[in-house]
Design an enzyme around this catalytic site. Structure first.
Site, PDB file in Angstrom:
ATOM      1  N   CYS A  15       0.859  -1.182   0.000  1.00  0.00           N
ATOM      2  CA  CYS A  15       0.000   0.000   0.000  1.00  0.00           C
ATOM      3  C   CYS A  15       0.900   1.239   0.000  1.00  0.00           C
ATOM      4  CB  CYS A  15      -0.895   0.000   1.230  1.00  0.00           C
ATOM      5  SG  CYS A  15       0.042   0.084   2.790  1.00  0.00           S
ATOM      6  N   HIS A  44       5.702  -5.017   8.838  1.00  0.00           N
ATOM      7  CA  HIS A  44       5.726  -6.387   9.333  1.00  0.00           C
ATOM      8  C   HIS A  44       5.874  -7.379   8.177  1.00  0.00           C
ATOM      9  CE1 HIS A  44       3.727  -5.272  13.407  1.00  0.00           C
ATOM     10  NE2 HIS A  44       5.055  -5.223  13.462  1.00  0.00           N
ATOM     11  N   CYS A  99       2.632   5.764   8.909  1.00  0.00           N
ATOM     12  CA  CYS A  99       1.668   5.903   7.811  1.00  0.00           C
ATOM     13  C   CYS A  99       0.791   7.125   8.075  1.00  0.00           C
ATOM     14  CB  CYS A  99       0.799   4.651   7.717  1.00  0.00           C
ATOM     15  SG  CYS A  99      -0.540   4.812   6.517  1.00  0.00           S
ATOM     16  N   GLU A 129       0.961  -0.438  16.446  1.00  0.00           N
ATOM     17  CA  GLU A 129       0.093   0.693  16.088  1.00  0.00           C
ATOM     18  C   GLU A 129      -0.821   1.066  17.252  1.00  0.00           C
ATOM     19  OE1 GLU A 129      -3.736   1.847  13.374  1.00  0.00           O
ATOM     20  OE2 GLU A 129      -2.385   0.333  12.525  1.00  0.00           O
ATOM     21  N   THR A 167      -5.923   0.622  12.187  1.00  0.00           N
ATOM     22  CA  THR A 167      -6.219   0.763  10.756  1.00  0.00           C
ATOM     23  C   THR A 167      -6.231  -0.555   9.994  1.00  0.00           C
ATOM     24  OG1 THR A 167      -3.887   1.105  10.180  1.00  0.00           O
ATOM     25  CG2 THR A 167      -5.198   3.081  10.712  1.00  0.00           C
ATOM     26  N   SER A 269       1.964  -5.369   3.400  1.00  0.00           N
ATOM     27  CA  SER A 269       3.408  -5.229   3.627  1.00  0.00           C
ATOM     28  C   SER A 269       4.217  -6.282   2.876  1.00  0.00           C
ATOM     29  CB  SER A 269       3.714  -5.307   5.127  1.00  0.00           C
ATOM     30  OG  SER A 269       3.121  -6.453   5.705  1.00  0.00           O
TER      31      SER A 269
END
Length: 310
Positions: A15, A44, A99, A129, A167, A269
């Site tokens: 992404c 990751h 991000c 996160e 997210t 990822s």
């Protein structure tokens, strides 16, 4: 009888946030030279982390491991205020690869906290996160991992209560938990746009379409990748056997026994080179065709931090 056809998910793999995070480390290495220190795995994925290690990146968890004056990159998952403050006090040159969609959540938390809000965070305990988002505040943020947890939340007040989300969660599971939060706290404030990122949503939507057309799903992604795990879980919930592989070497031929159509996707990822290797492996096991699904074309791109122009 083995697989005859591979159905390739669209979209899949990297992404915009992952692309940006990796580029930040690579540009820092080019501009400042090795070593570049990175707090936590930049993303990751084992392959990505090992590739960056080979180029001179050093991954650490404790800032005490970083020598004075070094260049430090924060991972894509974001960090707490305490980590930011410690890095500033130690005088590191810092580039933040968080991000931007995670940063959006951090900004919302900081803004509403100033207005007196407490928070319910939907997420997985221990995920970096979640630790980063909860670490934006010293108190007043309550983690829930499932619907049952919602009943155990006891905020000090309910007039100003907001909900935020990791997210990379299952879109459907997060929606169910959010509904339980609304039922218990009818006045809870929700984000104007959902916190679950576009890439997580798109990859899960593709699995929903794919699962109706295949006999088994293979997800390319590391075990530590939340969004990759959610893809495999979703396929299983839809009644299709699903397996995660870090590399093509993890693929077990027996998974494909009597499976004529194999669905293949990759977490946000996981690099495309690993997908290609898995396709080659499935071809070795008998597949004769690869078909790409129709899917959303992702054009999102995030700017790099200042100071990394080459």
């Amino acid at each position: 009888m083995t697989a005859k056809q591979v159905l390739l998910a669209e979209p899949r793999g990297f992404c915009a946030g992952v692309d940006r995070a990796i580029e930040i480390v690579e540009r820092a290495l080019t501009k400042f030279g090795a070593p570049i220190y990175v707090r936590h795995e930049i993303v990751h994925n084992t392959y990505v982390v090992n590739d960056l290690k080979s180029k001179g990146a050093i991954f650490i968890e404790d800032l005490a491991e970083v020598p004075p004056g070094a260049t430090l990159v924060f991972s894509a998952h974001g960090v707490s205020k305490a980590v930011q403050e410690e890095a500033a006090q130690r005088g590191f040159q810092v580039f933040d690869a968080t991000c931007p969609l995670v940063t959006k959540v951090h900004v919302e938390v900081a803004k509403l906290a100033k207005e007196g809000y407490e928070f319910i965070m939907i997420g997985h305990k221990g995920h970096p996160e979640v630790e980063g988002t909860m670490g934006q505040l010293t108190s007043g943020i309550h983690l829930v991992e499932d619907i049952d947890d919602v009943q155990n939340v006891h905020p000090s007040q309910t007039e100003k209560l907001a909900v935020v989300t990791q997210t990379t969660l299952s879109v459907d599971d997060a929606a169910d938990i959010a509904a339980a939060v609304r039922w218990r706290f009818p006045n809870v404030r929700e984000p104007k746009q959902q916190d679950i990122c576009y890439a997580t949503q798109n990859r899960q939507d593709a699995i929903k379409v794919m699962s109706r057309q295949v006999d088994v799903v293979i997800v390319v992604g590391s075990p530590t990748s939340s969004n990759s795990n959610r893809l495999a879980e979703l396929a299983r919930k839809l009644g299709v056997p699903a397996y995660m592989v870090d590399t093509a070497l993890d693929l077990k031929p027996e998974w494909l026994d009597h499976k004529l159509r194999v669905g293949l996707t990759a977490g946000a990822s996981a690099p495309e080179v690993l997908v290609t290797e898995v396709i080659d492996r499935i071809r070795e096991l008998g597949a004769v065709a690869v078909q790409r699904m129709d899917g959303v074309e992702e054009t999102m791109k995030f700017p790099l931090p200042k100071g990394l122009k080459l």
